[in-house]
Design a protein around this motif. Structure first.
Motif, PDB file in Angstrom:
ATOM      1  N   GLY A 148       0.791  -1.223   0.000  1.00 48.13           N
ATOM      2  CA  GLY A 148       0.000   0.000   0.000  1.00 48.13           C
ATOM      3  C   GLY A 148       0.823   1.273   0.000  1.00 48.13           C
ATOM      4  O   GLY A 148       0.282   2.367  -0.152  1.00 48.13           O
ATOM      5  N   GLY A 149       2.156   1.149   0.165  1.00 43.52           N
ATOM      6  CA  GLY A 149       3.033   2.315   0.187  1.00 43.52           C
ATOM      7  C   GLY A 149       3.446   2.756  -1.211  1.00 43.52           C
ATOM      8  O   GLY A 149       3.072   2.126  -2.210  1.00 43.52           O
ATOM      9  N   VAL A 150       4.218   3.837  -1.263  1.00 41.58           N
ATOM     10  CA  VAL A 150       4.582   4.397  -2.563  1.00 41.58           C
ATOM     11  C   VAL A 150       6.096   4.555  -2.686  1.00 41.58           C
ATOM     12  O   VAL A 150       6.799   4.834  -1.709  1.00 41.58           O
ATOM     13  N   LEU A 151       6.570   4.366  -3.910  1.00 40.41           N
ATOM     14  CA  LEU A 151       7.949   4.651  -4.292  1.00 40.41           C
ATOM     15  C   LEU A 151       7.921   5.880  -5.176  1.00 40.41           C
ATOM     16  O   LEU A 151       7.166   5.937  -6.157  1.00 40.41           O
ATOM     17  N   VAL A 152       8.730   6.880  -4.827  1.00 40.49           N
ATOM     18  CA  VAL A 152       8.766   8.140  -5.583  1.00 40.49           C
ATOM     19  C   VAL A 152      10.215   8.404  -5.993  1.00 40.49           C
ATOM     20  O   VAL A 152      11.100   8.514  -5.136  1.00 40.49           O
ATOM     21  N   LEU A 153      10.438   8.508  -7.290  1.00 41.50           N
ATOM     22  CA  LEU A 153      11.767   8.753  -7.837  1.00 41.50           C
ATOM     23  C   LEU A 153      11.773  10.077  -8.587  1.00 41.50           C
ATOM     24  O   LEU A 153      10.898  10.333  -9.417  1.00 41.50           O
ATOM     25  N   GLY A 154      12.763  10.901  -8.294  1.00 39.52           N
ATOM     26  CA  GLY A 154      12.909  12.166  -9.005  1.00 39.52           C
ATOM     27  C   GLY A 154      14.322  12.306  -9.539  1.00 39.52           C
ATOM     28  O   GLY A 154      15.285  12.057  -8.818  1.00 39.52           O
TER      29      GLY A 154
END
Length: 279
Positions: A148-154
């Motif tokens: 349910g969590g998120v991976l955020v790549l910038g």
């Protein structure tokens, strides 16, 4: 589960074999924390807005990779009110010098096969993967995300070369990208693949956006690029694309009302780990 093998980012071309923080942008160099903070001033608001829209808030345990001076980690704690942030960097001097309740700094190399700090509701990395040697598989980062969590790549997308008009600024940027590739292996060519890589890693609700801060005289992003060129000046000159005079001209151009150009943009891509299936 992904229906096809994950695409792999390209291997870097032969280069000097150095690493970020060693061959370039050494944290012990005077003013390096201030240079990093200039980038934070340009990008932190857009990053925090995205993280909070994705749900980051009370109760969330967060992992910030390549945390630098910790500006994102601190804003997650102060403004998003997350429960905790584990801030990881290969050198944590800028993190430990500014302690904050809920912020834990860990010195580690995230490319180490044994790196496994646990599972988190949010895993975030900004301006990290583009510099890493060896390349880090997105699937490894996805494995750190709790159900349910998120991976955020910038990371950066280059809008300053290829078909861009030739100006003092674009000449310096071309030399900078080549210098960084030659010295530490920086490669932004695969950054536009992030949405596909996130989806191939098994994440859902994948999407992306781009933010391009305006180049204005005296703005944080303009000062960031000027400071960056100064720190890799010798490597830029070594490319033979510019000399010292051309770099000085580009710095003056950035601070001039005649400056007209696009800064490299920040692509932010994200995906959500599927919820665990009840037995």
């Amino acid at each position: 589960m992904p229906t096809q093998p994950e695409q792999q980012p390209p291997e870097s071309a032969p280069d000097g074999g150095g690493r970020y923080g060693e061959a370039a942008f050494r944290p012990q160099q005077a003013g390096e924390d201030a240079r990093i903070d200039l980038g934070a001033l340009a990008y932190d608001e857009i990053t925090l807005a995205r993280l909070t829209r994705l749900g980051a808030g009370p109760g969330w345990r967060c992992l910030d990779l390549g945390a630098g001076t910790g500006t994102v980690a601190r804003q997650l704690l102060r403004r998003a009110r997350v429960a905790s942030v584990l801030a990881v960097d290969r050198d944590t001097r800028f993190l430990t010098s500014r302690p904050l309740p809920g912020l834990t700094a860990v010195e580690a190399d995230i490319t180490d096969p044994d790196f496994d700090p646990g599972r988190f509701a949010l895993v975030h990395a900004r301006f990290v993967l583009m510099h890493l040697r060896p390349r880090l598989e997105v699937a490894k980062l996805a494995s750190l995300v709790a159900p349910g969590g998120v991976l955020v790549l910038g990371d950066a997308v280059d809008l300053t070369t290829a078909s861009a008009p030739v100006t003092p600024y674009t000449r310096a940027m071309r030399a900078m990208w080549q210098a960084l590739r030659d010295t530490i292996g920086t490669d932004v060519s695969w950054v536009p693949q992030y949405p596909q890589l996130l989806r191939a890693a098994g994440l859902r609700s994948v999407a992306a956006e781009i933010h391009v801060p305006p180049l204005l005289p005296g703005s944080p992003i303009s000062r960031f690029w000027a400071e960056t060129w100064d720190r890799v000046r010798a490597a830029m000159v070594a490319t033979e694309l510019v000399d010292d005079a051309a770099i000085d001209e580009a710095i003056r151009y950035l601070d001039s009302p005649d400056c007209a150009g696009l800064s490299p943009g920040l692509i932010t891509a994200w995906g959500r780990q599927p919820e665990a299936v009840a037995a």
